[in-house]
Design a protein around this motif. Structure first.
Motif, PDB file in Angstrom:
ATOM      1  N   ARG A 177      40.391  47.017  38.003  1.00 10.34           N
ATOM      2  CA  ARG A 177      40.270  46.347  36.946  1.00 10.34           C
ATOM      3  C   ARG A 177      40.511  44.903  37.050  1.00 10.34           C
ATOM      4  NH1 ARG A 177      43.821  50.868  33.674  1.00 10.34           N
ATOM      5  NH2 ARG A 177      42.170  52.566  33.539  1.00 10.34           N
ATOM      6  N   LYS A 178      39.679  43.971  36.605  1.00  6.48           N
ATOM      7  CA  LYS A 178      39.801  42.473  36.607  1.00  6.48           C
ATOM      8  C   LYS A 178      40.909  41.871  35.828  1.00  6.48           C
ATOM      9  CE  LYS A 178      35.000  41.870  37.888  1.00  6.48           C
ATOM     10  NZ  LYS A 178      33.715  41.019  37.633  1.00  6.48           N
ATOM     11  N   ARG A 179      41.800  41.102  36.422  1.00  3.30           N
ATOM     12  CA  ARG A 179      42.822  40.502  35.707  1.00  3.30           C
ATOM     13  C   ARG A 179      42.660  38.700  36.160  1.00  3.30           C
ATOM     14  NH1 ARG A 179      45.000  45.018  38.001  1.00  3.30           N
ATOM     15  NH2 ARG A 179      45.597  46.627  36.392  1.00  3.30           N
ATOM     16  N   LYS A 180      42.208  38.246  35.001  1.00  2.00           N
ATOM     17  CA  LYS A 180      41.901  36.557  35.284  1.00  2.00           C
ATOM     18  C   LYS A 180      43.510  35.989  35.283  1.00  2.00           C
ATOM     19  CE  LYS A 180      37.711  36.142  32.711  1.00  2.00           C
ATOM     20  NZ  LYS A 180      36.868  35.366  31.511  1.00  2.00           N
ATOM     21  N   PRO A 181      43.468  35.216  36.378  1.00  2.00           N
ATOM     22  CA  PRO A 181      44.660  34.472  36.633  1.00  2.00           C
ATOM     23  C   PRO A 181      45.026  33.547  35.617  1.00  2.00           C
ATOM     24  CG  PRO A 181      42.993  33.570  38.162  1.00  2.00           C
ATOM     25  CD  PRO A 181      42.596  34.834  37.593  1.00  2.00           C
ATOM     26  N   LEU A 182      46.200  33.308  35.130  1.00  2.00           N
ATOM     27  CA  LEU A 182      46.665  32.380  33.946  1.00  2.00           C
ATOM     28  C   LEU A 182      46.999  30.924  34.670  1.00  2.00           C
ATOM     29  CD1 LEU A 182      48.572  34.558  31.679  1.00  2.00           C
ATOM     30  CD2 LEU A 182      46.395  34.112  31.310  1.00  2.00           C
TER      31      LEU A 182
END
Length: 540
Positions: A330-335
């Motif tokens: 699952r994709k998790r965009k870096p903040l």
């Protein structure tokens, strides 16, 4: 009862020589004369020295100032009985009645009464200037029969005030002469001993005749002056109404102007505040979207955490690998490390620099408005009293025109490409304009000049150029020849404007077309300048 004549004689004997009234508390001096005690004391108080000698007011006999004043008991008794006598009282009542009747008669219709009537004064028929008395018909007949009085001057009845005006205030003589030099009435002594002795003197009769001869002419002159005054008053009243009407019209125009200014200012205020409000809504909407997105990602991360914690107890290798791989995929965009998000640029930047600039522009606007409402100075028109062609050339020396007199122009620099002349009349304040016919010249220049700068409009080869010194402000093609050019100098705003004036058909105001307005240095005085290479110019 005592007779009235006897009462009058007794009253005269009982009269104090000082106050001319009946004795009051009479006293006697050493010389035998009697006076009122108060009158003697008053006379003694006015002697030069308080301790000096005192003399009798009647016979000037010396009296001892230290001596007590002795009451005259017998005289006092006689006075008391006289005052109590019925005849005296009746005489006093009759005198009072006569005075009241005379006063009422004299006051009625301004009637002048006879000065010789004692019982009932009758209206006077004539007034004698020599006797200075008014006489009724009866006394006038007696007056005229006496030979010494026949030469007296009689006139219509007049009051004592008018009689006094007929006598010279300096010599007390009748005014019988007229001084033509000073135009005043004078007496005979004034002709001899006063400042009038070398003047041109005539009799009142001769002066009267001369005045009668010029009376019709003087009357006509005064009537003409009155008619002129009436016309002037009518003009002023008309002007007053015009001023009121113009003030009312100007007031309405100003009300409309300021309402329009306030309306546009309110519209601009609403526009700016709406843009600010829209910007706020846009920012809040974008922030809400990001918050919602982050909440959704947070919920997904919470689910992943729960699933990962459950996998720790999974013993089946295959199920563990499948579930872990699915969670890990699952994709998790870096903040980013930034706080918040990038928002659009605000439509209004209101820092100190912007605020100062806005206030400065507003103050300039108010200053311009103030200059518009100030009473404008007289706008002088540089003009010619007759159609006078201003011809220029290398051989030109002096050309003349007029503006409330004769204006002289002289060549300023023979080496210029375009010969030009300037006016001797200078301009330092107010508004000024002049119009020049350029239809007979193809290369010319018009403007102003002073020792420090020159500003002018130049036509050359169908092109217009505006110069301020050596700097060209503007240049434009102009295929149609200019017939009339108007130059306007406003020393209040430090501007020089050039207009194309071609009054043919229609409204003259619509034919005034602005060519260029130049801001000039506030360096005065300035002079009008005219230059032509070929042809001639005419100052209108």
């Amino acid at each position: 009862m005592a007779e009235p004549g006897a009462v009058a004689g007794l009253e005269e004997e009982l009269t104090c020589p000082i106050c001319l009234g009946i004795y009051s508390n009479p006293v006697s001096l050493g010389c035998g004369h009697s006076f009122c005690k108060a009158c003697v004391q008053e006379a003694r108080s006015h002697r030069p020295s308080p301790r000096g000698p005192f003399t009798c007011p009647l016979c000037s006999a010396w009296a001892d100032p230290a001596m007590e004043l002795q009451p005259n008991v017998q005289l006092r008794s006689i006075v008391q009985k006289f005052l109590e006598a019925p005849a005296r009282q009746q005489e006093q009542e009759r005198e009072g009645q006569r005075e009241e009747e005379g006063a009422s008669l004299g006051q009625r219709d301004g009637v002048i009464l006879c000065d010789f009537c004692l019982q009932e004064p009758q209206p006077a028929a004539k007034t004698c200037l020599s006797c200075e008395a008014s006489l009724c018909e009866a006394h006038l007949s007696k007056h005229s029969t006496k030979s010494p009085l026949k030469d007296h001057v009689l006139m219509e009845p007049c009051s004592a005030h008018l009689l006094a005006e007929r006598r010279c205030p300096q010599h007390g003589k009748l005014l019988e002469c007229y001084c033509k030099t000073d135009s005043v009435c004078i007496c005979v002594l004034c002709c001899i001993v006063s400042s009038h002795r070398k003047h041109k003197i005539t009799t009142l009769e001769e002066a009267f005749g001369q005045a009668q001869s010029v009376l019709p002419e003087t009357l006509a002159t005064v009537k003409e002056h009155k008619a002129a005054l009436n016309q002037s008053i009518a003009n002023l009243l008309k002007q007053e109404e015009e001023v009121k009407a113009k003030e009312s019209l100007l007031r309405d125009q100003l009300e409309t102007l300021f309402k329009e200014i306030c309306l546009q200012l309110d519209n601009k205020k609403r526009e700016v505040l709406k843009a600010l409000s829209d910007y706020k809504e846009q920012q809040l909407s974008q922030i809400k979207m990001e918050v919602q997105k982050h909440k959704e990602e947070k919920d997904a991360a919470s689910c992943d955490i729960q699933e990962l914690e459950a996998l720790r107890d999974q013993k089946d290798l295959l199920l563990f690998i499948k579930s872990f791989a699915a969670i890990q995929a699952r994709k998790r965009k870096p903040l980013t490390n930034k706080d918040g998000i990038e928002l659009p640029t605000p439509p209004i930047i209101l820092d100190k620099l912007t605020t100062d600039a806005t206030l400065r522009l507003f103050k300039q606007f108010l200053s311009d408005m103030q200059s518009l409402f100030e009473v404008p100075p007289v706008q002088e028109h540089l003009t010619s009293s007759m159609p006078l062609g201003l011809k220029f050339g290398y051989s030109a020396n002096v050309v003349s025109a007029s503006s409330r007199g004769l204006l002289h122009f002289g060549v300023s620099n023979p080496s210029d490409a375009i010969q030009h002349v300037k006016s001797n009349q200078s301009f330092s304040r107010g508004c000024h304009f002049w119009e020049v016919d350029t239809s007979n010249a193809s290369c010319w220049k018009l403007g102003i000049i002073n020792p420090n700068f020159e500003c002018y409009l130049q036509m050359s080869h169908d092109s217009l150029h505006v110069f301020l010194g050596q700097t060209m402000i503007t240049a434009k093609g102009f295929s149609t020849a200019l017939k009339v050019v108007r130059v306007e100098l406003d020393c209040r705003r430090n501007t020089l404007s050039f207009y194309n004036v071609s009054v043919e058909d229609g409204d003259a105001a619509e034919s005034l077309r602005l060519l260029e307005t130049v801001s000039i240095p506030s360096d005065y005085p300035a002079y009008a300048t005219f230059g032509v290479l070929d042809g001639s110019l005419k100052l209108l």
